[in-house]
Design a protein around this motif. Structure first.
Motif, PDB file in Angstrom:
ATOM      1  N   ASN A  18      34.640  16.160  26.970  1.00  0.00           N
ATOM      2  CA  ASN A  18      33.460  15.314  27.169  1.00  0.00           C
ATOM      3  C   ASN A  18      32.163  16.071  26.899  1.00  0.00           C
ATOM      4  O   ASN A  18      31.226  15.524  26.326  1.00  0.00           O
ATOM      5  N   SER A  19      32.104  17.309  27.324  1.00  0.00           N
ATOM      6  CA  SER A  19      30.881  18.087  27.111  1.00  0.00           C
ATOM      7  C   SER A  19      30.621  18.304  25.623  1.00  0.00           C
ATOM      8  O   SER A  19      29.469  18.276  25.180  1.00  0.00           O
ATOM      9  N   LEU A  79      31.574  16.235  23.193  1.00  0.00           N
ATOM     10  CA  LEU A  79      31.147  14.938  22.662  1.00  0.00           C
ATOM     11  C   LEU A  79      29.685  14.657  22.990  1.00  0.00           C
ATOM     12  O   LEU A  79      28.929  14.168  22.141  1.00  0.00           O
ATOM     13  N   ARG A  80      29.286  14.949  24.224  1.00  0.00           N
ATOM     14  CA  ARG A  80      27.885  14.752  24.612  1.00  0.00           C
ATOM     15  C   ARG A  80      26.966  15.638  23.779  1.00  0.00           C
ATOM     16  O   ARG A  80      25.895  15.205  23.340  1.00  0.00           O
ATOM     17  N   TYR A  81      27.371  16.871  23.563  1.00  0.00           N
ATOM     18  CA  TYR A  81      26.562  17.789  22.761  1.00  0.00           C
ATOM     19  C   TYR A  81      26.420  17.269  21.327  1.00  0.00           C
ATOM     20  O   TYR A  81      25.321  17.276  20.769  1.00  0.00           O
ATOM     21  N   ALA A  82      27.517  16.801  20.747  1.00  0.00           N
ATOM     22  CA  ALA A  82      27.470  16.279  19.380  1.00  0.00           C
ATOM     23  C   ALA A  82      26.575  15.038  19.301  1.00  0.00           C
ATOM     24  O   ALA A  82      25.802  14.877  18.342  1.00  0.00           O
ATOM     25  N   ALA A  83      26.653  14.169  20.307  1.00  0.00           N
ATOM     26  CA  ALA A  83      25.818  12.973  20.325  1.00  0.00           C
ATOM     27  C   ALA A  83      24.339  13.334  20.438  1.00  0.00           C
ATOM     28  O   ALA A  83      23.489  12.759  19.745  1.00  0.00           O
ATOM     29  N   ARG A  84      24.032  14.296  21.283  1.00  0.00           N
ATOM     30  CA  ARG A  84      22.624  14.713  21.429  1.00  0.00           C
ATOM     31  C   ARG A  84      22.101  15.345  20.146  1.00  0.00           C
ATOM     32  O   ARG A  84      20.932  15.178  19.791  1.00  0.00           O
ATOM     33  N   GLU A  85      22.948  16.067  19.440  1.00  0.00           N
ATOM     34  CA  GLU A  85      22.534  16.680  18.173  1.00  0.00           C
ATOM     35  C   GLU A  85      22.213  15.612  17.131  1.00  0.00           C
ATOM     36  O   GLU A  85      21.258  15.740  16.380  1.00  0.00           O
ATOM     37  N   ARG A  86      23.020  14.567  17.085  1.00  0.00           N
ATOM     38  CA  ARG A  86      22.772  13.478  16.128  1.00  0.00           C
ATOM     39  C   ARG A  86      21.502  12.703  16.480  1.00  0.00           C
ATOM     40  O   ARG A  86      20.827  12.189  15.602  1.00  0.00           O
TER      41      ARG A  86
END
Length: 75
Positions: free
Chosen positions: A4-5, A7-14
């Motif tokens: 989950n961490s 995925l959250r990091y990837a979403a914030r980067e996008r």
């Protein structure tokens, strides 16, 4: 499988640098849907017809965002 961490990091980067437009797209969809819902008699029918293309547009916008492309709003 990603944690989950990750995925959250990837979403914030996008979303980096695109938060304003991402929120604006959702707000625009909510406002249009809400206004159509308040029109007596014809509102639910128009809402039913227009909601499909609106949702499709929101999905395409976020898909472009996730893929790293530059999403645009326009005709």
């Amino acid at each position: 499988m990603l944690a989950n961490s990750e995925l959250r990091y990837a979403a914030r980067e996008r979303l980096r640098g695109n938060w304003g437009m991402a929120v604006l797209v959702v707000l625009l969809y909510v406002v249009i849907s809400s206004v159509l819902g308040y029109i007596p008699f014809l509102g639910p029918v128009v809402s039913l017809i227009i909601s499909g293309p609106l949702v499709f547009g929101v999905y395409v916008y976020y898909l472009h965002l996730v893929r790293g492309q530059r999403p645009e709003i326009g005709a």
